[in-house]
Design a protein around this motif. Structure first.
Motif, PDB file in Angstrom:
ATOM      1  N   PHE A   1      -7.305  -7.565   8.451  1.00  0.00           N
ATOM      2  CA  PHE A   1      -6.305  -7.454   7.388  1.00  0.00           C
ATOM      3  C   PHE A   1      -5.595  -6.107   7.525  1.00  0.00           C
ATOM      4  N   PRO A   2      -4.269  -6.071   7.439  1.00  0.00           N
ATOM      5  CA  PRO A   2      -3.544  -4.821   7.693  1.00  0.00           C
ATOM      6  C   PRO A   2      -3.730  -3.802   6.582  1.00  0.00           C
ATOM      7  N   PRO A   3      -3.889  -2.537   6.923  1.00  0.00           N
ATOM      8  CA  PRO A   3      -3.952  -1.485   5.905  1.00  0.00           C
ATOM      9  C   PRO A   3      -2.561  -1.184   5.370  1.00  0.00           C
ATOM     10  N   THR A   4      -2.508  -0.532   4.229  1.00  0.00           N
ATOM     11  CA  THR A   4      -1.228  -0.105   3.662  1.00  0.00           C
ATOM     12  C   THR A   4      -0.907   1.292   4.170  1.00  0.00           C
ATOM     13  N   ALA A   5       0.278   1.437   4.725  1.00  0.00           N
ATOM     14  CA  ALA A   5       0.701   2.723   5.291  1.00  0.00           C
ATOM     15  C   ALA A   5       2.011   3.149   4.653  1.00  0.00           C
ATOM     16  N   TRP A   6       2.177   4.450   4.512  1.00  0.00           N
ATOM     17  CA  TRP A   6       3.410   5.009   3.982  1.00  0.00           C
ATOM     18  C   TRP A   6       4.350   5.333   5.137  1.00  0.00           C
ATOM     19  N   GLN A   7       5.588   4.890   4.977  1.00  0.00           N
ATOM     20  CA  GLN A   7       6.650   5.207   5.928  1.00  0.00           C
ATOM     21  C   GLN A   7       7.813   5.775   5.123  1.00  0.00           C
ATOM     22  N   GLY A   8       7.879   7.086   5.062  1.00  0.00           N
ATOM     23  CA  GLY A   8       8.868   7.720   4.199  1.00  0.00           C
ATOM     24  C   GLY A   8       8.539   7.442   2.744  1.00  0.00           C
ATOM     25  N   ALA A   9       9.507   6.913   1.978  1.00  0.00           N
ATOM     26  CA  ALA A   9       9.313   6.634   0.563  1.00  0.00           C
ATOM     27  C   ALA A   9       8.774   5.227   0.329  1.00  0.00           C
ATOM     28  N   SER A  10       8.598   4.442   1.388  1.00  0.00           N
ATOM     29  CA  SER A  10       8.144   3.064   1.250  1.00  0.00           C
ATOM     30  C   SER A  10       6.692   2.922   1.717  1.00  0.00           C
ATOM     31  N   ARG A  11       6.018   1.921   1.154  1.00  0.00           N
ATOM     32  CA  ARG A  11       4.687   1.585   1.649  1.00  0.00           C
ATOM     33  C   ARG A  11       4.720   0.152   2.158  1.00  0.00           C
ATOM     34  N   VAL A  12       4.012  -0.086   3.259  1.00  0.00           N
ATOM     35  CA  VAL A  12       4.076  -1.383   3.920  1.00  0.00           C
ATOM     36  C   VAL A  12       2.696  -1.755   4.421  1.00  0.00           C
ATOM     37  N   GLY A  13       2.349  -3.038   4.288  1.00  0.00           N
ATOM     38  CA  GLY A  13       1.074  -3.538   4.768  1.00  0.00           C
ATOM     39  C   GLY A  13       1.277  -4.313   6.054  1.00  0.00           C
ATOM     40  N   CYS A  14       1.231  -3.608   7.191  1.00  0.00           N
ATOM     41  CA  CYS A  14       1.492  -4.244   8.472  1.00  0.00           C
ATOM     42  C   CYS A  14       0.856  -3.423   9.576  1.00  0.00           C
ATOM     43  N   HIS A  15       0.282  -4.102  10.579  1.00  0.00           N
ATOM     44  CA  HIS A  15      -0.361  -3.406  11.695  1.00  0.00           C
ATOM     45  C   HIS A  15       0.650  -2.640  12.548  1.00  0.00           C
ATOM     46  N   LEU A  16       1.910  -2.964  12.438  1.00  0.00           N
ATOM     47  CA  LEU A  16       2.912  -2.223  13.206  1.00  0.00           C
ATOM     48  C   LEU A  16       2.990  -0.764  12.783  1.00  0.00           C
TER      49      LEU A  16
ATOM     50  N   ALA B   1      17.388   0.881  -1.869  1.00  0.00           N
ATOM     51  CA  ALA B   1      18.243   1.111  -0.698  1.00  0.00           C
ATOM     52  C   ALA B   1      17.443   1.067   0.592  1.00  0.00           C
ATOM     53  N   ALA B   2      16.235   1.634   0.563  1.00  0.00           N
ATOM     54  CA  ALA B   2      15.405   1.660   1.771  1.00  0.00           C
ATOM     55  C   ALA B   2      14.945   0.253   2.152  1.00  0.00           C
ATOM     56  N   VAL B   3      14.499  -0.520   1.165  1.00  0.00           N
ATOM     57  CA  VAL B   3      13.995  -1.861   1.454  1.00  0.00           C
ATOM     58  C   VAL B   3      15.124  -2.774   1.933  1.00  0.00           C
ATOM     59  N   MET B   4      16.293  -2.652   1.328  1.00  0.00           N
ATOM     60  CA  MET B   4      17.399  -3.541   1.676  1.00  0.00           C
ATOM     61  C   MET B   4      18.093  -3.144   2.974  1.00  0.00           C
ATOM     62  N   ASP B   5      18.198  -1.855   3.238  1.00  0.00           N
ATOM     63  CA  ASP B   5      18.946  -1.398   4.417  1.00  0.00           C
ATOM     64  C   ASP B   5      18.051  -1.143   5.630  1.00  0.00           C
ATOM     65  N   ARG B   6      16.788  -0.781   5.375  1.00  0.00           N
ATOM     66  CA  ARG B   6      15.867  -0.472   6.475  1.00  0.00           C
ATOM     67  C   ARG B   6      14.512  -1.152   6.225  1.00  0.00           C
ATOM     68  N   PRO B   7      14.490  -2.476   6.187  1.00  0.00           N
ATOM     69  CA  PRO B   7      13.232  -3.180   5.915  1.00  0.00           C
ATOM     70  C   PRO B   7      12.215  -2.933   7.025  1.00  0.00           C
TER      71      PRO B   7
ATOM     72  N   LEU C   1       2.296 -14.577  -0.359  1.00  0.00           N
ATOM     73  CA  LEU C   1       0.980 -15.203  -0.508  1.00  0.00           C
ATOM     74  C   LEU C   1       0.053 -14.378  -1.410  1.00  0.00           C
ATOM     75  N   GLY C   2       0.574 -13.976  -2.561  1.00  0.00           N
ATOM     76  CA  GLY C   2      -0.239 -13.300  -3.554  1.00  0.00           C
ATOM     77  C   GLY C   2      -0.427 -11.822  -3.350  1.00  0.00           C
ATOM     78  N   ARG C   3       0.230 -11.222  -2.328  1.00  0.00           N
ATOM     79  CA  ARG C   3       0.054  -9.798  -2.045  1.00  0.00           C
ATOM     80  C   ARG C   3       1.407  -9.116  -1.893  1.00  0.00           C
ATOM     81  N   ILE C   4       1.416  -7.817  -2.147  1.00  0.00           N
ATOM     82  CA  ILE C   4       2.612  -7.012  -1.915  1.00  0.00           C
ATOM     83  C   ILE C   4       2.575  -6.528  -0.468  1.00  0.00           C
ATOM     84  N   VAL C   5       3.604  -6.897   0.305  1.00  0.00           N
ATOM     85  CA  VAL C   5       3.631  -6.519   1.714  1.00  0.00           C
ATOM     86  C   VAL C   5       4.534  -5.310   1.962  1.00  0.00           C
ATOM     87  N   GLU C   6       5.463  -5.051   1.033  1.00  0.00           N
ATOM     88  CA  GLU C   6       6.338  -3.884   1.176  1.00  0.00           C
ATOM     89  C   GLU C   6       6.857  -3.486  -0.191  1.00  0.00           C
TER      90      GLU C   6
END
Length: 321
Positions: free
Chosen positions: A304-319, A242-248, A232-237
């Motif tokens: 609206f969820p903030p963007t957080a870094w989890q290892g080498a990936s960034r994700v926009g989710c309240h989790l 390898a990280a996105v495909m194996d550990r989304p 929906l017009g935003r980058i969520v992850e």
């Protein structure tokens, strides 16, 4: 390029389309096709961009090459803000920024021969050193087509051959970055493999950078060093392939990957998202994904969820907030 500066950097880009109604043609809203996207592409890198149809991938690509005018945000190419350039400077910079479209039959002018299509840009930018025929034949050889094709018209070729011609036209200007908008989605599987291998060969030969837009996750994984997931017009992850495909991380990314058919995986593991993506004309409050999210929480509906870094990936989710 110097040091580790990105070849392309997008900062909070917004491309909205006005909706007009009534006798006075008043603007009553905006379709927020791209709504606050930040990305970067390094020199020689391929960034894969995935998401459902209608999420804004193509609009983002068209905004980067100047076919759509953003409402806000910045596009920095080779360190230069493209919006601050004059028309002449933009034309000069645009030579290094090319695009391959999804439908080659629509992107090639049916009234031009292959020779005219391949050398039109070279003549416009004063880059034609030798004869048109010699340069055209060289470009066709780069994509595996014979020189006899120079004098034929696009309708005389198959879909895979037309896409090869489109690729030859894109590299004719010696670009630094090529935006590939689902370049193999309309091709047969066997032809897809040929075009993908060609893209990889040209990337190595000319040290090209690609923004590779696709809905085919297996193709994106094969080509890309990093993957960005759009909803929906935003980058969520965004993160290494390898990280996105194996550990989304994001529930939307997990659902996309679960929908891919994998030999040997039980059908029960597939996750089907309920409903359709919301309209970009009237996006939901809070997290745009919350009406379809299997892990929705109360604050997802409000904040609206903030963007957080989890290892080498960034994700926009309240989790992960």
């Amino acid at each position: 390029m110097r040091g580790n500066a990105p070849l392309l950097e997008i900062r909070d880009l917004r491309t909205w389309f006005p909706v007009r109604r009534g006798l006075l043609n008043r603007v009553v809203g905006h379709v927020k096709a791209v709504d606050g996207v930040s990305l970067h592409v390094m020199e020689g890198e391929t960034l894969g961009l995935v998401g459902e149809s209608g999420c804004g991938k193509t609009t983002l690509g068209r905004s980067i090459v100047g076919l759509e005018r953003p409402r806000a945000g910045q596009i920095l190419f080779q360190g230069t803000d493209m919006d601050r350039l004059s028309r002449t400077e933009r034309k000069r910079a645009g030579r290094h920024l090319q695009m391959i479209f999804q439908d080659p039959a629509a992107s090639l002018n049916p009234r031009l021969t292959v020779l005219d299509a391949l050398t039109e840009g070279l003549q416009e930018h004063g880059l034609l050193a030798g004869s048109r025929e010699a340069e055209g034949a060289r470009l066709l050889a780069e994509v595996g087509l014979p020189p006899e094709a120079l004098y034929r018209y696009p309708f005389e070729f198959s879909g895979g051959q037309r896409q090869r011609i489109s690729l030859a036209r894109a590299i004719s200007l010696r670009p630094a970055l090529v935006v590939c908008d689902e370049p193999v989605s309309s091709l047969d599987v066997s032809v897809q493999a040929q075009v993908i291998n060609l893209l990889m060969d040209l990337r190595e030969k000319y040290r090209l950078s690609y923004l590779f837009i696709s809905h085919d996750l297996s193709v994106v994984r094969h080509l890309s060093a990093r993957i960005a997931v759009m909803y929906l017009g935003r980058i969520v992850e965004e993160g290494p392939a390898a990280a996105v495909m194996d550990r989304p991380l994001h529930p939307y990314t997990q659902a996309l990957l679960a929908a891919v058919l994998v030999p040997g995986r039980p059908r029960g593991r597939a996750l089907v998202l309920p409903g359709e993506p919301p309209s970009p004309l009237n996006p939901p409050s809070g997290c745009p994904f919350h009406p379809r999210c299997p892990k929705v929480m109360e604050k997802c509906r409000v904040d609206f969820p903030p963007t957080a870094w989890q290892g080498a990936s960034r994700v926009g989710c309240h989790l992960y907030g």
